[in-house]
Design an enzyme around this catalytic site. Structure first.
Site, PDB file in Angstrom:
ATOM      1  N   SER A  85       0.844  -1.202   0.000  1.00 26.71           N
ATOM      2  CA  SER A  85       0.000   0.000   0.000  1.00 26.71           C
ATOM      3  C   SER A  85       0.874   1.245   0.000  1.00 26.71           C
ATOM      4  CB  SER A  85      -0.914  -0.008   1.227  1.00 26.71           C
ATOM      5  OG  SER A  85      -1.724  -1.156   1.248  1.00 26.71           O
ATOM      6  N   TYR A 112     -14.006  -2.048  -2.509  1.00 22.91           N
ATOM      7  CA  TYR A 112     -15.044  -1.329  -3.259  1.00 22.91           C
ATOM      8  C   TYR A 112     -16.437  -1.659  -2.729  1.00 22.91           C
ATOM      9  CZ  TYR A 112     -17.606   0.904  -7.041  1.00 22.91           C
ATOM     10  OH  TYR A 112     -18.453   1.701  -7.757  1.00 22.91           O
TER      11      TYR A 112
END
Length: 301
Positions: free
Chosen positions: A43, A106
């Site tokens: 990340s 998502y």
């Protein structure tokens, strides 16, 4: 294969043409020289903004720089089982030591769907796997019991990285899974407390610019010198409060991982370039404060 100690979640240098592989190679070489394992497609490394081919090339460079001296971890950064399986197979062909699986994002799935995701992936791949929770990025935290269920079924699961920032949850991981899996802290801010309570190490962004300080924290705790480790932890606290504890907690969370890239550039003199859009660059005020904090730690002159 046991993963313990400190893994550096490295930043990705960019140029106007894409990934700056020359700068990446220079950064990784410094991190390896300091004694850290490598995790470039993280990340912190903006993995979700790298193309598949960029991810593969980044990991090829990491494997080459590591040269068998340290472990190499690859992150999927994908949000579905099909693309996750595909990228893991590409990483396996490179010869990485571990793969960290990003949870689906998502859509906020229920726990049965998360479990089904892991089954579909782990039925198809046989590399050592690190499970991962990062609720700020995916929108939910994964119950410890889901990780326990998956780990009981699949022997290739060897570790869990916890970037939740929830220390009670972290203690549950250590208590329920720590005898079978390596529990790895994902936030620099919580590293020493985690080690004291039984965590096996961390996958952290601090080693991008802290030199051996993060490794020293680990070694001090392992040597039973907890008071010295806590003292070092407290020396770093003003930095973590400013930077947002690896960006996932704190007032400047939105400027992660940009602050880490700028810090690495200040310390190493390697051009890290801008973050990949839509992340904005930091302003002069933040740059000056970061430089002041690094100077207080003796990391820049």
């Amino acid at each position: 294969m046991k993963l313990e100690g400190v893994v550096a979640a490295t930043v990705t240098p960019f140029s106007k043409d894409g990934v700056n592989f020359e700068a990446l190679r220079a950064l990784l070489a410094k991190v390896v020289a300091d004694g850290y394992h490598l995790f470039p497609t993280s990340s912190t490394g903006e993995v979700t903004k790298l193309t598949v081919e960029e991810r593969v090339k980044v990991m090829e460079v990491a494997k080459e720089v590591a040269g068998g001296r340290v472990y190499v971890v690859a992150g999927t950064g994908t949000g579905d089982h099909v693309s996750t399986i595909d990228i893991i197979r590409r990483y396996r062909d490179i010869g990485v030591d571990f793969v960290l699986i990003t949870p689906p994002y998502y859509i906020q799935y229920d726990w049965a769907a998360i479990y089904a995701f892991y089954k579909k992936v782990l039925d198809k791949v046989d590399v050592p796997v690190i499970l991962y929770t990062i609720p700020l990025a995916v929108g939910y935290n994964i119950p410890v019991e889901v990780f326990e269920l998956v780990a009981n079924e699949y022997s290739q699961v060897v570790a869990v990285k916890d970037s939740s920032g929830d220390f009670r949850y972290h203690l549950d991981l250590i208590h329920l899974l720590g005898k079978r899996l390596s529990i790895l802290q994902g936030l620099d801010l919580l590293f020493v407390p985690s080690l004291v309570m039984g965590a096996h190490g961390g996958i952290l962004a601090g080693p991008n610019f802290l030199g051996k300080l993060t490794l020293k924290q680990y070694q001090l705790v392992k040597e039973g010198k907890v008071a010295e480790a806590v003292e070092l932890h407290n020396r770093l606290m003003p930095l973590w409060r400013f930077m947002g504890g690896c960006g996932l907690v704190g007032k400047l969370g939105g400027k992660w991982p940009t602050l880490y890239k700028v810090a690495a550039e200040m310390v190493h003199g390697i051009d890290m370039g801008p973050p990949r859009e839509p992340l904005p660059p930091i302003d002069d005020k933040d740059r000056k404060e970061l430089e002041r904090l690094l100077r207080e730690l003796g990391l820049v002159t």
